[in-house]
Design an enzyme around this catalytic site. Structure first.
Site, mmCIF file in Angstrom:
data_model
loop_
_atom_site.group_PDB
_atom_site.id
_atom_site.type_symbol
_atom_site.label_atom_id
_atom_site.label_comp_id
_atom_site.label_asym_id
_atom_site.label_seq_id
_atom_site.Cartn_x
_atom_site.Cartn_y
_atom_site.Cartn_z
ATOM 1 N N ASP A 31 39.100 -45.981 31.944
ATOM 2 C CA ASP A 31 38.867 -46.363 30.549
ATOM 3 C C ASP A 31 38.046 -45.323 29.792
ATOM 4 O O ASP A 31 37.297 -45.664 28.872
ATOM 5 C CB ASP A 31 38.190 -47.743 30.459
ATOM 6 C CG ASP A 31 38.915 -48.774 31.296
ATOM 7 O OD1 ASP A 31 40.139 -48.877 31.143
ATOM 8 O OD2 ASP A 31 38.266 -49.447 32.125
ATOM 9 N N LYS A 34 41.370 -41.467 28.031
ATOM 10 C CA LYS A 34 42.219 -40.308 28.347
ATOM 11 C C LYS A 34 43.392 -40.222 27.379
ATOM 12 O O LYS A 34 43.826 -39.141 27.013
ATOM 13 C CB LYS A 34 42.774 -40.427 29.782
ATOM 14 C CG LYS A 34 41.719 -40.417 30.847
ATOM 15 C CD LYS A 34 42.314 -40.631 32.228
ATOM 16 C CE LYS A 34 42.735 -42.042 32.517
ATOM 17 N NZ LYS A 34 41.679 -43.022 32.667
ATOM 18 N N GLY A 58 45.838 -49.011 31.280
ATOM 19 C CA GLY A 58 46.054 -49.502 29.930
ATOM 20 C C GLY A 58 45.514 -48.468 28.984
ATOM 21 O O GLY A 58 44.313 -48.245 28.962
ATOM 22 N N HIS A 59 46.382 -47.772 28.276
ATOM 23 C CA HIS A 59 45.821 -46.847 27.290
ATOM 24 C C HIS A 59 46.180 -47.287 25.891
ATOM 25 O O HIS A 59 47.305 -47.629 25.596
ATOM 26 C CB HIS A 59 46.178 -45.374 27.536
ATOM 27 C CG HIS A 59 47.465 -45.133 28.218
ATOM 28 N ND1 HIS A 59 47.558 -44.845 29.551
ATOM 29 C CD2 HIS A 59 48.723 -45.146 27.743
ATOM 30 C CE1 HIS A 59 48.818 -44.690 29.863
ATOM 31 N NE2 HIS A 59 49.538 -44.862 28.798
ATOM 32 N N THR A 146 43.264 -55.754 39.271
ATOM 33 C CA THR A 146 43.923 -56.219 38.053
ATOM 34 C C THR A 146 44.992 -57.271 38.379
ATOM 35 O O THR A 146 45.654 -57.776 37.483
ATOM 36 C CB THR A 146 44.594 -55.039 37.319
ATOM 37 O OG1 THR A 146 45.525 -54.423 38.223
ATOM 38 C CG2 THR A 146 43.579 -54.003 36.870
ATOM 39 N N ARG A 160 55.762 -47.980 55.192
ATOM 40 C CA ARG A 160 57.189 -47.623 55.194
ATOM 41 C C ARG A 160 58.124 -48.831 55.149
ATOM 42 O O ARG A 160 59.195 -48.842 55.719
ATOM 43 C CB ARG A 160 57.510 -46.710 56.384
ATOM 44 C CG ARG A 160 56.828 -45.368 56.226
ATOM 45 C CD ARG A 160 56.627 -44.654 57.512
ATOM 46 N NE ARG A 160 55.758 -45.388 58.403
ATOM 47 C CZ ARG A 160 55.456 -45.000 59.623
ATOM 48 N NH1 ARG A 160 55.965 -43.904 60.117
ATOM 49 N NH2 ARG A 160 54.652 -45.716 60.374
ATOM 50 N N GLN A 242 43.740 -44.534 35.773
ATOM 51 C CA GLN A 242 42.469 -44.828 36.443
ATOM 52 C C GLN A 242 41.601 -43.560 36.458
ATOM 53 O O GLN A 242 41.680 -42.793 35.520
ATOM 54 C CB GLN A 242 42.663 -45.418 37.851
ATOM 55 C CG GLN A 242 43.263 -46.806 37.848
ATOM 56 C CD GLN A 242 44.764 -46.786 37.786
ATOM 57 O OE1 GLN A 242 45.423 -46.052 38.488
ATOM 58 N NE2 GLN A 242 45.337 -47.585 36.913
ATOM 59 N N THR A 319 43.247 -56.643 30.767
ATOM 60 C CA THR A 319 42.847 -57.933 31.335
ATOM 61 C C THR A 319 41.844 -58.663 30.439
ATOM 62 O O THR A 319 41.528 -59.822 30.702
ATOM 63 C CB THR A 319 42.179 -57.705 32.703
ATOM 64 O OG1 THR A 319 41.084 -56.803 32.515
ATOM 65 C CG2 THR A 319 43.136 -57.105 33.722
ATOM 66 N N ARG A 321 38.767 -58.230 30.419
ATOM 67 C CA ARG A 321 37.470 -58.380 31.091
ATOM 68 C C ARG A 321 36.385 -57.533 30.418
ATOM 69 O O ARG A 321 36.641 -56.400 30.007
ATOM 70 C CB ARG A 321 37.582 -57.923 32.555
ATOM 71 C CG ARG A 321 38.340 -58.896 33.420
ATOM 72 C CD ARG A 321 38.313 -58.467 34.867
ATOM 73 N NE ARG A 321 39.129 -57.287 35.119
ATOM 74 C CZ ARG A 321 39.200 -56.676 36.296
ATOM 75 N NH1 ARG A 321 38.489 -57.104 37.303
ATOM 76 N NH2 ARG A 321 39.977 -55.627 36.457
HETATM 77 P P1 IMP Z 1 43.898 -52.380 41.218
HETATM 78 O O1 IMP Z 1 44.205 -51.010 40.755
HETATM 79 O O2 IMP Z 1 44.515 -53.456 40.359
HETATM 80 O O3 IMP Z 1 44.188 -52.582 42.676
HETATM 81 O O4 IMP Z 1 42.306 -52.594 41.060
HETATM 82 C C1 IMP Z 1 41.370 -51.886 41.863
HETATM 83 C C2 IMP Z 1 40.141 -51.493 41.057
HETATM 84 O O5 IMP Z 1 40.507 -50.535 40.085
HETATM 85 C C3 IMP Z 1 39.495 -52.662 40.283
HETATM 86 O O6 IMP Z 1 38.086 -52.478 40.269
HETATM 87 C C4 IMP Z 1 40.067 -52.492 38.882
HETATM 88 O O7 IMP Z 1 39.207 -53.059 37.905
HETATM 89 C C5 IMP Z 1 40.116 -50.976 38.785
HETATM 90 N N1 IMP Z 1 41.129 -50.504 37.826
HETATM 91 C C6 IMP Z 1 42.461 -50.452 37.989
HETATM 92 N N2 IMP Z 1 43.066 -49.926 36.914
HETATM 93 C C7 IMP Z 1 42.093 -49.616 36.048
HETATM 94 C C8 IMP Z 1 42.083 -48.992 34.766
HETATM 95 O O8 IMP Z 1 43.110 -48.599 34.197
HETATM 96 N N3 IMP Z 1 40.862 -48.835 34.193
HETATM 97 C C9 IMP Z 1 39.710 -49.204 34.814
HETATM 98 N N4 IMP Z 1 39.670 -49.765 36.011
HETATM 99 C C10 IMP Z 1 40.845 -49.969 36.631
#
Ligand code: IMP
Length: 444
Positions: A31, A34, A58-59, A146, A160, A242, A319, A321
């Site tokens: 976040d 980017k 999410g951009h 997420t 695999r 990420q 999300t 959050r």
């Molecule tokens: P996952 O990628 O859904 O498995 O989540 C794993 C961790 O990465 C969690 O702490 C999420 O909040 C974080 N995360 C995943 N995608 C993003 C993003 O785009 N921005 C910020 N945190 C992310």
């Protein structure tokens, strides 16, 4: 042969040459904004490639006052001259892909240029189900994912037993692979998690019947596409999702995502070798945020933290959050410079700090009576560190209209100079607001 002369100045011709392959990578916990810089660089680019992650990203882009929230499709889609590519390293939920295409096309954006790697792995309904139930079972130890099925899809890829985009175009193989994998997943979902697993027929009807024909026009050999572009001297942007400290190998494991957002991930996730990469831009917020669980040395639990969240609108695009927030952490950034071979850092959201009388920067950590200048590889230690801050005067001036370095008040310039010194690479671009044009370009 003598030794390599490390003092030799760089070749004049290579210093200012056009840079065909650029990676944009997040340097904190995601976040960072980017999208703003990938969008800015997009003007010079011919191809924009996403290399990892899925619709956990999410951009948000604001173009001519209109907000676009993209999860899976690269931001380059907003430019007619760009081929947006979803690389082999991405995990694709075709339902989400098509939903995004529909939303964009309703807004008048042509998506016919979009290309999706035939080798990208699919997110299937049981991945999402497993992500939800495993998080529930972890209780207070949950990762805060997420819940989009990202981890389970990458786990199947490594084991695999994953299905790839190309499998949708060989129905016999698709069904055969699904039967094998559902034998195990079905038992797991039913017997351990007490969930009704989807059937082979249900998934085949949806993926082969409904989704495959609509996804087909976008499916391509994207490795070939990227290399053809590079060989023709076209400019390619590799867009990380990420961020560095969510990287499966280098992040704050296990509070990480299941892919490699670091710059090296662009090589595996798009199919190019490191020698092709010319420029690596690390994007960092002027402060730090994190969603989900995990260590966060500069996290604030006071009014300053609330102010960062409210002024920075720090709520997940995806999300909803509330993000955790804290001061800029130069220890993390120095580590990100190494992990990604950053050639420069781009700062976002400097304007969020406009309201503060003073601003702080974490320059080192302290733990067990020791000062640490480097990011520790010992996770237990990381949980104990306390930040060592330097306090700088705030500027209490609205920066959102700044376009030139001279528009910035001296305190804001000093803050950037201080960060640059701490981080060790140039800060050329600085975001001062959400709009496409709200940035300042500094001279290196
Ligand atoms: P996952 O990628 O859904 O498995 O989540 C794993 C961790 O990465 C969690 O702490 C999420 O909040 C974080 N995360 C995943 N995608 C993003 C993003 O785009 N921005 C910020 N945190 C992310």
């Amino acid at each position: 042969m003598g030794g390599v002369n490390l003092d030799r100045p760089p070749d004049e011709n290579t210093q200012e040459r056009a840079l065909p392959a650029t990676i944009v990578v997040g340097t904190q916990w995601g976040d960072e904004g980017k999208g703003k810089f990938t969008d800015l660089f997009a003007k010079e680019m011919h191809v924009v490639v996403r290399y990892q992650g899925g619709h956990n990203a999410g951009h948000t882009l604001v173009v001519d006052g209109e907000t676009f929230a993209l999860q899976l499709i690269p931001s380059g889609i907003l430019y007619d001259h760009i081929t947006p590519v979803i690389g082999n390293g991405v995990v694709v939920d075709p339902r989400v892909l098509l939903e995004e295409v529909d939303v964009l096309e309703r807004k008048g954006i042509d998506c016919s240029r979009l290309r999706v790697s035939s080798n990208a792995h699919l997110i299937l309904p049981y991945h999402q189900l497993l992500d939800r139930v495993t998080e529930r079972y972890l209780g207070k130890n949950k990762l805060g994912t997420t819940k989009r099925g990202i981890g389970p899809a990458y786990a199947d890829k490594a084991a695999r037993v994953g299905l790839r985009v190309q499998d949708m175009y060989d129905p016999k193989i698709f069904r055969q692979k699904l039967e094998v994998v559902l034998k195990e997943k079905g038992q797991l979902l039913a017997k351990v998690y007490n969930q009704l697993p989807p059937t082979v027929d249900e998934i085949c009807d949806l993926y082969l019947g409904e989704l495959a024909p609509r996804v087909r026009p976008y499916v391509a050999d994207t490795v070939d596409l990227v290399h053809e572009a590079l060989e023709a001297g076209r400019h390619v942007l590799f867009e990380g999702a990420q961020a560095t400290f969510l990287d499966l190998d280098h992040g704050t494991y296990p509070y990480v995502t299941s892919s490699n957002p670091v710059a090296g991930g662009a090589c595996t996730g798009a199919g190019v070798g490191p020698r092709h990469i010319d420029r690596v831009v690390g994007v960092a917020k002027a402060y730090v945020t994190r969603v989900g669980s995990g260590p966060f040395p500069t996290e604030l639990f006071d009014e300053a933290g609330d102010a960062l969240v409210e002024r920075g609108h720090e709520y997940g695009t995806n999300t909803g959050r509330r993000r955790r927030a804290g001061w800029f952490d130069a220890v993390m950034l120095r580590h990100a410079v190494r992990l990604n071979s950053l050639s420069e850092v781009a700062i976002t959201k400097l304007d969020v700090l406009d309201a503060f009388d003073t601003v702080r920067v974490c320059v080192a950590y302290e733990a067990e009576g020791r000062r640490l200048d480097r990011f520790p590889d010992d996770q237990s230690l990381l949980h104990k560190v306390r930040p060592v801050y330097e306090e700088l005067p705030g500027w209490r001036t609205d920066l959102t209209g700044a376009t030139e370095p001279s528009d910035l008040p001296p305190e804001a310039r000093d803050y950037l100079d201080f960060l640059e010194k701490q981080v060790g690479v140039p800060i050329r671009l600085v975001g001062v607001g959400p709009g496409r044009e709200q940035f300042v370009q500094r001279t290196p």
